[in-house]
Design an enzyme around this catalytic site. Structure first.
Site, mmCIF file in Angstrom:
data_model
loop_
_atom_site.group_PDB
_atom_site.id
_atom_site.type_symbol
_atom_site.label_atom_id
_atom_site.label_comp_id
_atom_site.label_asym_id
_atom_site.label_seq_id
_atom_site.Cartn_x
_atom_site.Cartn_y
_atom_site.Cartn_z
ATOM 1 N N LYS A 262 -2.209 73.698 69.718
ATOM 2 C CA LYS A 262 -1.670 72.365 70.030
ATOM 3 C C LYS A 262 -0.487 72.545 71.009
ATOM 4 O O LYS A 262 0.419 73.315 70.758
ATOM 5 C CB LYS A 262 -1.189 71.688 68.746
ATOM 6 C CG LYS A 262 -0.959 70.205 68.869
ATOM 7 C CD LYS A 262 -0.944 69.544 67.489
ATOM 8 C CE LYS A 262 -0.842 68.041 67.588
ATOM 9 N NZ LYS A 262 -0.990 67.386 66.271
ATOM 10 N N GLU B 39 -5.125 58.785 52.816
ATOM 11 C CA GLU B 39 -4.339 57.707 52.203
ATOM 12 C C GLU B 39 -4.946 57.234 50.887
ATOM 13 O O GLU B 39 -4.222 56.908 49.942
ATOM 14 C CB GLU B 39 -4.230 56.531 53.167
ATOM 15 C CG GLU B 39 -3.225 56.741 54.300
ATOM 16 C CD GLU B 39 -3.794 57.566 55.441
ATOM 17 O OE1 GLU B 39 -4.972 57.934 55.400
ATOM 18 O OE2 GLU B 39 -3.026 57.879 56.376
ATOM 19 N N ARG C 96 -6.446 51.314 54.786
ATOM 20 C CA ARG C 96 -7.400 52.385 54.432
ATOM 21 C C ARG C 96 -7.453 52.564 52.907
ATOM 22 O O ARG C 96 -8.450 53.030 52.359
ATOM 23 C CB ARG C 96 -6.987 53.674 55.155
ATOM 24 C CG ARG C 96 -7.747 54.949 54.911
ATOM 25 C CD ARG C 96 -9.146 55.064 55.429
ATOM 26 N NE ARG C 96 -9.464 54.912 56.795
ATOM 27 C CZ ARG C 96 -9.533 55.909 57.706
ATOM 28 N NH1 ARG C 96 -9.135 57.103 57.373
ATOM 29 N NH2 ARG C 96 -9.946 55.676 58.942
HETATM 30 C C1 TPP Z 1 -5.784 57.210 58.688
HETATM 31 C C2 TPP Z 1 -4.694 57.807 59.555
HETATM 32 N N1 TPP Z 1 -3.590 58.323 58.956
HETATM 33 C C3 TPP Z 1 -2.598 58.860 59.701
HETATM 34 C C4 TPP Z 1 -2.692 58.862 61.069
HETATM 35 C C5 TPP Z 1 -1.541 59.379 61.906
HETATM 36 N N2 TPP Z 1 -1.958 60.531 62.707
HETATM 37 C C6 TPP Z 1 -2.254 60.425 63.978
HETATM 38 S S1 TPP Z 1 -2.733 61.854 64.659
HETATM 39 C C7 TPP Z 1 -2.441 62.693 63.199
HETATM 40 C C8 TPP Z 1 -2.653 64.158 63.101
HETATM 41 C C9 TPP Z 1 -4.037 64.496 63.565
HETATM 42 O O1 TPP Z 1 -4.260 65.879 63.391
HETATM 43 P P1 TPP Z 1 -5.623 66.461 63.940
HETATM 44 O O2 TPP Z 1 -6.750 65.604 63.500
HETATM 45 O O3 TPP Z 1 -5.672 67.869 63.536
HETATM 46 O O4 TPP Z 1 -5.526 66.286 65.517
HETATM 47 P P2 TPP Z 1 -4.551 67.097 66.518
HETATM 48 O O5 TPP Z 1 -3.393 66.175 66.805
HETATM 49 O O6 TPP Z 1 -4.159 68.367 65.849
HETATM 50 O O7 TPP Z 1 -5.394 67.344 67.734
HETATM 51 C C10 TPP Z 1 -2.050 61.802 62.220
HETATM 52 C C11 TPP Z 1 -1.743 62.181 60.812
HETATM 53 C C12 TPP Z 1 -3.847 58.291 61.658
HETATM 54 N N3 TPP Z 1 -3.998 58.198 62.990
HETATM 55 N N4 TPP Z 1 -4.830 57.791 60.874
HETATM 56 MG MG MG Z 2 -5.026 69.605 64.418
#
Ligand code: TPP
Ligand code: MG
Ligand code: DXP
Length: 624
Positions: free
Chosen positions: A269, A357, A385
């Site tokens: 990342k 969630e 959610r």
């Molecule tokens: C249901 C939900 N909960 C929380 C979030 C907030 N959120 C946005 S991106 C993220 C992290 C995503 O991690 P990953 O899927 O590994 O993607 P990366 O950013 O590492 O590419 C979170 C928790 C969200 N978008 N949707």
């Molecule tokens: Mg990730």
């Protein structure tokens, strides 16, 4: 400027950095590139992302991590015939660059500009616009079924999902369905080991073991059974997620297998930008405008702004010191929701359940059954959610769980699926749940104390960003704060939370027009306080003002309670429309909804004249 610019765009080498990217009209241009140009393209895209996102704000770390992956995807699959879905969608900037939108990045996430997420209105190459994680595999399952029913046997469906999003329950519901089919779905697991913070749970341990097992990029040397093969997928990986050619080869394999395949891509990342790669907090997951060299925000003059989130975090930490039964739960957003200080001080009492969630809420119910008082900290938009869990796993059992909803109301740059504009409507139907809406930091502290001492379900909601300055009440009637009043009771402005500040301004404008206005802040919005009912009965008119949908919102709940109590004072509700609101500055979107101080005053004048309240194209404007 690389040779690429002459090869791809024909622009003169003196063109500004990234200019040639604006001539990438679509995936065919990417597929036409000779292999020898791919490294240069990746570098140019990375340079472009750093320049543009540092200037506009947005998701920097996630997009730097998927440059090579997105290039390889568009060279192997034929978008939009082959649907390429991005889970959560915050990592779709490279996809947008490769599908002809590089020129639009100067207005990323700005009113009328490029969305920070996929947008079907922008491009046929974009599918899901919902920024709520863990949904992409379900879309993929449905699209694959649609292709099968239509006889499109040569089409693939591809879903890019992060390791964080893979911790969400929906993803496993979809894997269970896709894995039992023989449909050509390619799940690309973008494994960078992080959500914001390092990803938690057993899945991340399994992914770590798979990463250690060494690269397997051919069907012939299939990894021993793992979580994914056991759900019916062919597993290809792990593959270096920053090696475009290796990715291309594995994705081509996955494409021709014509069955469910999971490609395990290992990425970093923030790859290619030191301040992001090295950022322990969240790899510059989502930044405001920052320096393109250091990744740090520009220094500000004057006292630092204090956010609602930090005020909550501090208030919770103090309560945790007083009450050993207080615990906290986050769905993979420890720092963004303000729980970090408590996690540092009391690590055994703060739980990160992953992007889950629904599990967070019912796990809190379990903790409450076990004698604790959990605080579930979420962004408002993600509460929906877990609606069933709030209603049936917490409230049905009258359990002492406190929901703290950050980013409630209009959030701004993240657009329609991030505005927290439905939580008050949702919570209004939950029997026995009490909802508080603090107007400032002081009220946040006192209401959080009250909520976490209550032997039943409670919730607090507050907006994104800097907390409004403190507002003292002129008097308190029960739990209702009277913020200003006039001897003439022409109108009662019921302001929910931080709407108080603009309601006071509106009251001043009305006074200048000889209209007597009282401003009351219910503090506890649900259930409706008897003292508030008394006040409404003693005014000629009531106008409620909330940063939530008007439909089933707090004002609507008050209006219904008045009817139930045979109070006939006319009530008008100001709030957000029953619509999906685009991205843009919070104050502009609030004004568009008729919620500026001037428009609130104007609404009172119109109500007194028996005219519609909220502005339409013909009526918006300042008070007559
Ligand atoms: C249901 C939900 N909960 C929380 C979030 C907030 N959120 C946005 S991106 C993220 C992290 C995503 O991690 P990953 O899927 O590994 O993607 P990366 O950013 O590492 O590419 C979170 C928790 C969200 N978008 N949707
Ligand atoms: Mg990730
Ligand atoms: C994609 C996502 O859900 C989050 O990353 C969100 O964009 C962050 O919003 P804030 O900037 O308000 O924390």
């Amino acid at each position: 400027m690389t040779e690429l610019s002459e090869a791809v765009a024909g622009v003169q080498p003196t063109a500004p950095e990234g200019a040639h990217l604006t001539t990438l009209r679509g995936p065919h241009d990417v597929r036409a590139l000779p292999t020898g140009r791919l490294a240069a393209l990746a570098q140019d895209i990375r340079t472009f992302l750093i320049e543009k996102v540092c200037a506009s704000g947005g998701h920097l770390g996630p997009n730097l991590g998927v440059v090579e992956l997105t290039i390889a995807l568009h060279r192997v699959f034929d978008s939009p015939r082959d649907a390429i879905l991005f889970d959560t969608g915050h990592q779709a900037y490279v996809h947008k660059i490769l599908t002809g939108r590089a020129a639009d990045f100067d207005r990323l996430r700005q009113a009328g500009g490029l969305s920070g997420y996929p947008s079907h209105a922008e491009s046929v190459h974009d599918w899901s616009e919902n920024s709520h994680a863990s949904a992409s595999l379900s879309y993929a399952d449905g699209l694959a079924k649609a292709n099968e029913l239509r006889g499109y046997r040569d089409r693939s469906v591809v879903a890019v999902i992060g390791d964080g999003a893979m911790t969400g329950g929906m993803a496993w519901e979809a894997l269970n369905n896709i894995g039992a089919s023989e449909r050509p779905v390619v799940v690309v697991l973008n494994d960078n080991g992080r959500s914001y913070a390092p990803t938690t749970g057993a899945l991340t341990n399994q992914l770590h073991a798979l990463r250690q097992s060494g690269a397997r990029t051919a069907v012939s040397d299939q990894a021993s059974a793992n979580l994914f093969t056991q759900t019916g997928f062919t597993y290809l990986g792990p593959v270096d997620g920053h090696d475009t050619e290796a990715l291309q080869a594995v994705l081509e394999q996955a494409r021709i297998l014509r069955r469910p395949v999971l490609v395990h891509a290992v990425t970093v990342k923030g790859w290619g930008f030191g301040p992001a790669e090295g950022d322990e907090a969240d790899c510059l997951h989502a930044v405001g405008t920052v320096d393109a060299v250091t990744g740090r925000p520009a220094p500000t003059s004057g006292p630092p702004a204090v956010s609602w989130t930090s005020l909550f975090g501090q208030a919770l930490l103090e309560l945790a010191a007083e009450r050993e039964n207080l615990v906290a739960i986050t769905a993979s957003m420890l720092r963004p929701t303000g729980l970090y200080p408590m996690a540092v001080r009391y690590p055994e009492r703060v739980f990160d359940v992953g992007i889950a969630e629904q599990h967070a809420v019912t796990s809190a119910a379990g903790l409450a059954m076990g004698g604790f008082h959990p605080v579930v900290a979420l962004y408002s938009t993600f509460l929906t959610r877990a609606a069933d869990q709030v209603l049936m796993d917490v409230a049905l059992h009258r359990l002492p769980v406190t929901f703290v909803l950050d980013r409630a109301g209009i959030t701004g740059p993240d657009g329609a699926s991030h505005h927290g504009m439905w939580d008050a409507s949702l919570l209004g139907i939950v029997p026995g749940l009490r909802l508080a809406v603090p107007r400032d930091g002081g009220q946040l502290r006192s209401l959080l104390r009250e909520a976490t001492a209550h032997e039943g379900p409670t919730a607090l909601r507050f907006p994104k960003g800097t907390a409004e300055q403190g507002l003292e009440a002129v008097r308190r009637a029960g739990s209702v704060d009277v913020l200003s009043e006039s001897g003439i009771r022409d109108v009662l402005l019921v302001s929910y939370g931080p709407m108080a500040h603009r309601c006071l301004q509106a009251a001043t404008q009305l006074t200048e027009k000889g209209i007597g206005a009282t401003v009351a802040d219910p503090r506890w919005a649900i259930p409706v306080a008897p003292e508030l009912l008394d006040m409404t009965a003693r005014h000629r008119m009531v106008i409620t003002v909330e940063d939530n949908s008007r439909t089933g919102g707090l004002g609507s709940t008050l209006a219904q309670t008045l009817r139930d109590n045979a109070i006939t004072t006319p009530v008008h509700n100001l709030g957000l429309p029953r619509a999906f609101l685009t991205h843009g500055p919070r104050e502009q979107l609030l004004a568009d909804a008729g919620l500026s101080a001037e428009q609130i005053a104007y609404a009172v004048l119109r109500a007194r004249a028996g005219k519609p309240l909220q502005p339409t194209a013909t009526t918006a404007g300042s008070p007559q």
